[in-house]
Write a protein that holds these residues in place. Sequence first.
Motif, PDB file in Angstrom:
ATOM      1  N   GLY A   1       0.931  -1.297  -0.079  1.00  0.00           N
ATOM      2  CA  GLY A   1      -0.139  -0.047   0.098  1.00  0.00           C
ATOM      3  C   GLY A   1       0.844   1.089   0.011  1.00  0.00           C
ATOM      4  O   GLY A   1       0.493   2.133  -0.451  1.00  0.00           O
ATOM      5  N   LEU A   2       1.944   1.175   0.698  1.00  0.00           N
ATOM      6  CA  LEU A   2       2.831   2.495   0.749  1.00  0.00           C
ATOM      7  C   LEU A   2       3.305   2.682  -0.683  1.00  0.00           C
ATOM      8  O   LEU A   2       3.546   4.201  -0.988  1.00  0.00           O
ATOM      9  N   THR A   3       3.296   1.733  -1.629  1.00  0.00           N
ATOM     10  CA  THR A   3       4.035   2.318  -2.876  1.00  0.00           C
ATOM     11  C   THR A   3       3.011   2.906  -3.638  1.00  0.00           C
ATOM     12  O   THR A   3       3.249   3.897  -4.632  1.00  0.00           O
ATOM     13  N   ASP A   4       1.767   3.026  -3.175  1.00  0.00           N
ATOM     14  CA  ASP A   4       0.754   3.634  -3.921  1.00  0.00           C
ATOM     15  C   ASP A   4       0.853   5.317  -3.368  1.00  0.00           C
ATOM     16  O   ASP A   4       0.391   6.077  -4.318  1.00  0.00           O
ATOM     17  N   PHE A   5       1.491   5.304  -2.424  1.00  0.00           N
ATOM     18  CA  PHE A   5       1.495   6.528  -2.077  1.00  0.00           C
ATOM     19  C   PHE A   5       2.689   7.328  -2.336  1.00  0.00           C
ATOM     20  O   PHE A   5       3.386   8.466  -2.065  1.00  0.00           O
ATOM     21  N   GLY A   6       3.640   6.598  -3.349  1.00  0.00           N
ATOM     22  CA  GLY A   6       5.045   6.950  -3.709  1.00  0.00           C
ATOM     23  C   GLY A   6       5.971   7.032  -2.485  1.00  0.00           C
ATOM     24  O   GLY A   6       6.966   7.677  -2.669  1.00  0.00           O
ATOM     25  N   ILE A   7       5.971   6.023  -1.549  1.00  0.00           N
ATOM     26  CA  ILE A   7       6.958   5.902  -0.583  1.00  0.00           C
ATOM     27  C   ILE A   7       7.740   4.749  -1.021  1.00  0.00           C
ATOM     28  O   ILE A   7       7.368   3.675  -0.771  1.00  0.00           O
ATOM     29  N   TYR A   8       9.234   5.012  -0.971  1.00  0.00           N
ATOM     30  CA  TYR A   8      10.115   3.990  -1.511  1.00  0.00           C
ATOM     31  C   TYR A   8      11.263   4.010  -0.461  1.00  0.00           C
ATOM     32  O   TYR A   8      11.760   5.275  -0.533  1.00  0.00           O
TER      33      TYR A   8
END
Length: 446
Positions: free
Chosen positions: A336-343
């Motif tokens: 889910g964090l990848t959907d918010f652009g958190i890498y």
Amino acid sequence: MSLDSLKSKLANRPNLSPQYGMVFKITPTIIYAKGISPSVGDIVKIIHKDEKQSLGIVTLSEGQSFGFNPFSFVEHFGINDMVMIEKNGLTFPMSESMLGRVFDPLGVPIDDKPELIDPMHIPIITPPIRALRRGIIDEVFDVGVRSINGLLTCGKGQKLGIFAGSGVGKSTLMGMIVRGSSAPIKVVALIGERGREVPEFIHKSLGGDLQNTVLVVATSDDSPLMRKYGAFSAMAVAEYFKSQGKDVLFIMDSVTRFAMAQREIGLALGEPPTSKGYPPSVLTLMPQLMERAGKEEGKGSITAFFTVLVEGDDLSDPIADQARSILDGHIVLDRGLTDFGIYPPIDVLSSASRVSSDIITEEHKILIQKFRRYYALLKENEILIRIGSYQRGSDAELDYALGIKPAMEEFLKQEEKQSVSFEATLEALKTVFVQHPQPQRNPDFN
């Protein structure tokens, strides 16, 4: 030449008339032979009628016969093929010149470079470090990844797991750790992954730089035996450099593929299947591998990261559950964090480092407590905030968390090729909380 001199030379030679056995039965996974009496764990050589040779390991002993698993597949083997004992146990060639090289689980270079010159052959199966010989983990291990350095601080000699579903970013995070790590020696085991991922990992994740790095590779098209022993071979390489007093970074991708290889072997040998078809030997084998990492008194250390492929993002998977019980911490990647652009998409609330509190300062502990508290507060009220039901001014702490939310998310983000030192991470963590005044409620976190 005198007779005594000739006897001396012959005494140091291997058996000049070795005994041979003969293959009498072939199954899809096990080959049976008779005529010699090897022990379980011995390496045997099978010689085909066309004089091609292959290796196998003895896994069964039944009266006058024995069974062995070939390191290749059973195709092209035939009845009456000759079998001889090659050597006791499985070894791997070790040398300082192996740095920057890529090997298969048997120690054969697969990088089109020449064989190692005069290597030492060391057994790949050794007992783990004895409990009272383990050193206390009291030093920070800098991995170059801000969210791990700051919130899940790793110690030198610690064992951590990276848990994630497919395609979430395990390999990318592995590359960041290898490039940003402070370890002088790095050993990477790629077990059971797709063949195309090997050159991609070398050229994309590592930038083509294999300096001070050793790769041991067993791809998904290799036999289960190669995938199983590839992990042990890579750990033996790490132990070789640890015995020289060096600090080693060990990364294995993935434990799940390793367990699947043992599942194939165990079921073929008649073991009873348990949860998700895994036989009992899988749960026995995992600590035998993982406990070999660590810090040993009078020697160096092996700081290990084991990736675990969580099927269906289910952290209750038996392999994930067993790995968490053995390791000293776990890093969970959230799709889910990848959907918010958190890498990298590290879920800091679901992750933990069991030794971090012993190796960081009190000031650092307070910063971690603040970050986790306010981040959890945002997660808890996320739905209310998104639908507009929360009115600012209702809760001073939540207002403060909303104020520092951009700074917290920026702290968690990091470019793939960026490396952030532990000292720079600590400064960045401090700045998260200096941009806004502290809330008046709950003075324990002021």
